[in-house]
Motif scaffolding. Structure first.
Motif, PDB file in Angstrom:
ATOM      1  N   GLN A  50       2.080  -9.161  -2.124  1.00 10.92           N
ATOM      2  CA  GLN A  50       1.689  -9.309  -0.727  1.00 10.92           C
ATOM      3  C   GLN A  50       1.084 -10.676  -0.430  1.00 10.92           C
ATOM      4  O   GLN A  50       0.429 -11.272  -1.271  1.00 10.92           O
ATOM      5  CB  GLN A  50       0.663  -8.224  -0.366  1.00 10.92           C
ATOM      6  CG  GLN A  50       0.263  -8.229   1.103  1.00 10.92           C
ATOM      7  CD  GLN A  50      -0.477  -6.977   1.507  1.00 10.92           C
ATOM      8  OE1 GLN A  50       0.023  -6.159   2.258  1.00 10.92           O
ATOM      9  NE2 GLN A  50      -1.685  -6.826   1.011  1.00 10.92           N
ATOM     10  N   ILE A  51       1.340 -11.154   0.775  1.00 12.18           N
ATOM     11  CA  ILE A  51       0.686 -12.354   1.282  1.00 12.18           C
ATOM     12  C   ILE A  51      -0.308 -11.891   2.336  1.00 12.18           C
ATOM     13  O   ILE A  51       0.032 -11.093   3.223  1.00 12.18           O
ATOM     14  CB  ILE A  51       1.700 -13.348   1.866  1.00 12.18           C
ATOM     15  CG1 ILE A  51       2.567 -13.922   0.735  1.00 12.18           C
ATOM     16  CG2 ILE A  51       0.990 -14.483   2.598  1.00 12.18           C
ATOM     17  CD1 ILE A  51       3.605 -14.924   1.178  1.00 12.18           C
ATOM     18  N   GLU A  52      -1.537 -12.359   2.223  1.00 15.25           N
ATOM     19  CA  GLU A  52      -2.617 -11.888   3.086  1.00 15.25           C
ATOM     20  C   GLU A  52      -3.245 -13.025   3.887  1.00 15.25           C
ATOM     21  O   GLU A  52      -3.163 -14.190   3.505  1.00 15.25           O
ATOM     22  CB  GLU A  52      -3.718 -11.227   2.237  1.00 15.25           C
ATOM     23  CG  GLU A  52      -3.238 -10.060   1.412  1.00 15.25           C
ATOM     24  CD  GLU A  52      -4.345  -9.525   0.517  1.00 15.25           C
ATOM     25  OE1 GLU A  52      -5.331 -10.263   0.276  1.00 15.25           O
ATOM     26  OE2 GLU A  52      -4.239  -8.379   0.063  1.00 15.25           O
ATOM     27  N   ILE A  76       5.628  -4.655   8.021  1.00 17.16           N
ATOM     28  CA  ILE A  76       5.286  -4.834   6.602  1.00 17.16           C
ATOM     29  C   ILE A  76       4.889  -3.527   5.921  1.00 17.16           C
ATOM     30  O   ILE A  76       4.475  -3.533   4.770  1.00 17.16           O
ATOM     31  CB  ILE A  76       4.156  -5.864   6.421  1.00 17.16           C
ATOM     32  CG1 ILE A  76       2.865  -5.399   7.089  1.00 17.16           C
ATOM     33  CG2 ILE A  76       4.569  -7.218   6.927  1.00 17.16           C
ATOM     34  CD1 ILE A  76       1.691  -6.331   6.828  1.00 17.16           C
ATOM     35  N   LYS A  77       5.021  -2.436   6.609  1.00 16.47           N
ATOM     36  CA  LYS A  77       4.675  -1.173   5.977  1.00 16.47           C
ATOM     37  C   LYS A  77       5.638  -0.084   6.429  1.00 16.47           C
ATOM     38  O   LYS A  77       6.431  -0.277   7.350  1.00 16.47           O
ATOM     39  CB  LYS A  77       3.235  -0.766   6.321  1.00 16.47           C
ATOM     40  CG  LYS A  77       3.023  -0.456   7.792  1.00 16.47           C
ATOM     41  CD  LYS A  77       1.602   0.036   8.035  1.00 16.47           C
ATOM     42  CE  LYS A  77       1.430   0.482   9.486  1.00 16.47           C
ATOM     43  NZ  LYS A  77       0.092   1.035   9.742  1.00 16.47           N
ATOM     44  N   GLN A  78       5.564   1.045   5.761  1.00 14.81           N
ATOM     45  CA  GLN A  78       6.419   2.160   6.119  1.00 14.81           C
ATOM     46  C   GLN A  78       6.054   2.679   7.507  1.00 14.81           C
ATOM     47  O   GLN A  78       4.919   2.559   7.962  1.00 14.81           O
ATOM     48  CB  GLN A  78       6.278   3.300   5.108  1.00 14.81           C
ATOM     49  CG  GLN A  78       6.860   2.978   3.736  1.00 14.81           C
ATOM     50  CD  GLN A  78       6.815   4.178   2.815  1.00 14.81           C
ATOM     51  OE1 GLN A  78       5.980   5.076   2.968  1.00 14.81           O
ATOM     52  NE2 GLN A  78       7.706   4.196   1.845  1.00 14.81           N
ATOM     53  N   HIS A 178      -9.510  -9.146   6.941  1.00 17.12           N
ATOM     54  CA  HIS A 178      -8.637  -9.266   5.775  1.00 17.12           C
ATOM     55  C   HIS A 178      -7.415  -8.395   6.053  1.00 17.12           C
ATOM     56  O   HIS A 178      -7.543  -7.183   6.232  1.00 17.12           O
ATOM     57  CB  HIS A 178      -9.342  -8.764   4.507  1.00 17.12           C
ATOM     58  CG  HIS A 178     -10.662  -9.421   4.242  1.00 17.12           C
ATOM     59  ND1 HIS A 178     -10.782 -10.670   3.675  1.00 17.12           N
ATOM     60  CD2 HIS A 178     -11.940  -8.997   4.493  1.00 17.12           C
ATOM     61  CE1 HIS A 178     -12.058 -10.987   3.563  1.00 17.12           C
ATOM     62  NE2 HIS A 178     -12.784  -9.990   4.059  1.00 17.12           N
ATOM     63  N   THR A 179      -6.241  -8.986   6.096  1.00 16.86           N
ATOM     64  CA  THR A 179      -5.065  -8.197   6.445  1.00 16.86           C
ATOM     65  C   THR A 179      -3.799  -8.753   5.813  1.00 16.86           C
ATOM     66  O   THR A 179      -3.664  -9.967   5.622  1.00 16.86           O
ATOM     67  CB  THR A 179      -4.880  -8.156   7.975  1.00 16.86           C
ATOM     68  OG1 THR A 179      -3.716  -7.386   8.304  1.00 16.86           O
ATOM     69  CG2 THR A 179      -4.705  -9.556   8.551  1.00 16.86           C
ATOM     70  N   GLY A 180      -2.887  -7.872   5.472  1.00 14.31           N
ATOM     71  CA  GLY A 180      -1.587  -8.316   4.986  1.00 14.31           C
ATOM     72  C   GLY A 180      -0.789  -8.903   6.138  1.00 14.31           C
ATOM     73  O   GLY A 180      -0.920  -8.448   7.285  1.00 14.31           O
ATOM     74  N   ILE A 181       0.019  -9.905   5.845  1.00 12.83           N
ATOM     75  CA  ILE A 181       0.883 -10.486   6.894  1.00 12.83           C
ATOM     76  C   ILE A 181       2.342 -10.536   6.441  1.00 12.83           C
ATOM     77  O   ILE A 181       3.207 -11.017   7.173  1.00 12.83           O
ATOM     78  CB  ILE A 181       0.421 -11.898   7.300  1.00 12.83           C
ATOM     79  CG1 ILE A 181       0.351 -12.826   6.078  1.00 12.83           C
ATOM     80  CG2 ILE A 181      -0.914 -11.839   8.022  1.00 12.83           C
ATOM     81  CD1 ILE A 181       0.048 -14.281   6.434  1.00 12.83           C
ATOM     82  N   GLY A 182       2.609 -10.044   5.248  1.00  9.80           N
ATOM     83  CA  GLY A 182       3.992 -10.034   4.782  1.00  9.80           C
ATOM     84  C   GLY A 182       4.080  -9.908   3.274  1.00  9.80           C
ATOM     85  O   GLY A 182       3.066  -9.736   2.591  1.00  9.80           O
TER      86      GLY A 182
END
Length: 236
Positions: A50-52, A76-78, A178-182
């Motif tokens: 993951q890229i955050e 980026i998620k189900q 803090h969050t995933g972006i891809g």
């Protein structure tokens, strides 16, 4: 043995780290597109990593917890599991829109007994008074439908469709998100578009709460890569 592509990527990383001294504790701000390329180079062979993004926001004591929900340009998620409290025609609309669980009082009982697992909860205004009976169950999980969040509504079709692809984010008590972006295997443009979409939503939050210069700085990182400060992150 490394492929030529892998060797070239690691050469790029090594060269950049040498020239710019790119380490977690002393990162140099770089353009977003370059930062994404660097992280991809660090993660050669790890396409699912993951890229955050880590976004420092300026908050005050009275500032509510930073949180929001958007549909990202690149999911980026189900797909979220949706539960809808509705009857009659509205129940039919919910099923047609793809809701996973739909029903009236019988559904309330199932939730009360812990029989269902879901990510989003929607209710029609007609069903809402009955749903309040299980507020103690839904509330702590952030699942209680509310008018403010747009999850108590008669616009069932659009709400279900949007909720299925919605991406929720929440900052900590220090104003850091803090969050995933891809993922590493995403196209660079998709990772950049996701970050910019989240930042735009944060800017709206800042304006709504009368906070000037709300976004202070932006850092992106990956599972095994360094933290990289983004040049002009507050104005992306």
């Amino acid at each position: 043995m490394f492929s030529r592509t892998s060797a070239r990527c690691f050469t790029q990383v090594r060269s950049y780290a040498t020239k710019k001294k790119l380490v977690r504790h002393n990162p140099d701000a770089v353009e977003l597109s370059q930062a994404v390329q660097i992280l991809k180079a660090f993660e050669v062979g790890n396409p699912s990593h993951q890229i955050e993004a880590h976004v420092q926001c300026k908050i005050e004591k009275s500032t509510p917890l930073i949180r929001g929900s958007i549909v990202l340009p690149k999911n980026i998620k189900q797909e979220a599991t949706i539960l809808v409290f509705a009857t009659g025609k509205k129940a039919d609309e919910a099923r047609a829109a793809g809701a996973h669980f739909v029903g009236g009082e019988e559904l309330i009982e199932q939730v009360q007994n812990g029989e269902l697992k879901f990510d989003k909860c929607i209710a029609t205004p007609q069903m809402f008074p009955k749903v309040t009976k299980i507020a103690r169950i839904l509330g702590p999980k952030g699942l209680m439908p509310t008018v403010k969040k747009g999850t108590v509504t008669d616009d069932i079709t659009n709400t279900v469709t949007t909720s299925k692809g919605a991406f929720d984010f929440k900052g900590d008590k220090f104003g850091v998100l803090h969050t995933g972006i891809g993922k590493v295997n995403f196209e660079e443009k998709d990772i950049e578009a996701n970050l910019k979409a989240i930042l735009e939503e944060l800017k709206v939050f800042g304006k709504t709460n009368n906070l000037k210069a709300f976004i202070q700085n932006v850092v992106i990182s990956s599972t095994r890569g360094p933290g990289i400060v983004i040049a002009g992150g507050s104005s992306l």
